[in-house]
Design a protein around this motif. Structure first.
Motif, mmCIF file in Angstrom:
data_model
loop_
_atom_site.group_PDB
_atom_site.id
_atom_site.type_symbol
_atom_site.label_atom_id
_atom_site.label_comp_id
_atom_site.label_asym_id
_atom_site.label_seq_id
_atom_site.Cartn_x
_atom_site.Cartn_y
_atom_site.Cartn_z
ATOM 1 N N GLY A 9 -8.216 -0.194 -2.019
ATOM 2 C CA GLY A 9 -9.126 0.076 -0.921
ATOM 3 C C GLY A 9 -8.500 0.998 0.093
ATOM 4 O O GLY A 9 -7.478 1.633 -0.168
ATOM 5 N N LEU A 10 -9.134 1.065 1.265
ATOM 6 C CA LEU A 10 -8.673 1.903 2.368
ATOM 7 C C LEU A 10 -8.042 1.009 3.434
ATOM 8 O O LEU A 10 -8.648 0.015 3.854
ATOM 9 N N GLN A 12 -5.158 1.087 7.011
ATOM 10 C CA GLN A 12 -4.412 1.902 7.969
ATOM 11 C C GLN A 12 -2.910 1.758 7.741
ATOM 12 O O GLN A 12 -2.443 0.777 7.165
ATOM 13 N N THR A 89 -0.442 6.332 -0.813
ATOM 14 C CA THR A 89 -1.767 6.665 -1.330
ATOM 15 C C THR A 89 -1.668 7.179 -2.753
ATOM 16 O O THR A 89 -0.941 8.129 -3.039
ATOM 17 N N GLN A 113 -7.759 2.581 -6.762
ATOM 18 C CA GLN A 113 -7.369 3.543 -5.733
ATOM 19 C C GLN A 113 -6.887 2.819 -4.473
ATOM 20 O O GLN A 113 -7.574 1.921 -3.959
ATOM 21 N N THR A 115 -5.735 3.921 -0.632
ATOM 22 C CA THR A 115 -5.687 5.005 0.341
ATOM 23 C C THR A 115 -5.195 4.455 1.663
ATOM 24 O O THR A 115 -5.770 3.502 2.204
ATOM 25 N N SER A 117 -4.487 5.453 5.503
ATOM 26 C CA SER A 117 -4.782 6.462 6.517
ATOM 27 C C SER A 117 -3.716 6.447 7.605
ATOM 28 O O SER A 117 -3.175 5.397 7.959
#
Length: 118
Positions: A9-10, A12, A89, A113, A115, A117
């Motif tokens: 997932g995404l 921080q 990432t 995936q 990722t 940020s």
């Protein structure tokens, strides 16, 4: 052997994620399981591995931040990722082999995936 990865997932920078990899099929044939990752335009990189006895190895870039574990009763492997950085990432691929992992030999799942940020 079929491998199904999940949990990406995404997140921080500084956050955490836990990946899972469920194995099915001829799992009696495998001893070592692990993770590789591949970022766009880069070669596949070893992340971590674990044997059926619980012996673990880590890539230099993740040592001290990632923890690999395995539940043999559930035929599932996990990767706890803490203190994530943007350079983490990538698509994370779970893999398994009878004796030794390699970049492209053995069994590979479809990848998940991750990722991070900034």
């Amino acid at each position: 052997v079929q491998l199904q990865a999940s949990g990406g997932g995404l997140v921080q920078t500084g956050g955490s994620l836990r990946l899972s990899c469920a194995a099915s099929g001829a799992i009696f044939s495998i001893n070592v399981m692990g993770w590789y990752r591949q970022a766009p335009g880069k070669s596949r990189e070893f992340v971590a591995s674990i044997t059926g006895d619980g012996d673990t190895k880590y890539g230099h870039s993740v040592k001290g931040r990632f923890t690999i574990s395995r539940d043999n009763a559930k035929n599932t492997m996990y990767l706890q990722m803490n203190s994530l950085k943007p350079e983490d990432t990538a698509v994370y691929l779970c893999t398994a082999a009878p004796q030794k992992l390699s970049d492209y030999d053995g069994y590979f799942g479809q990848g998940t995936q991750v990722t991070v940020s900034s």
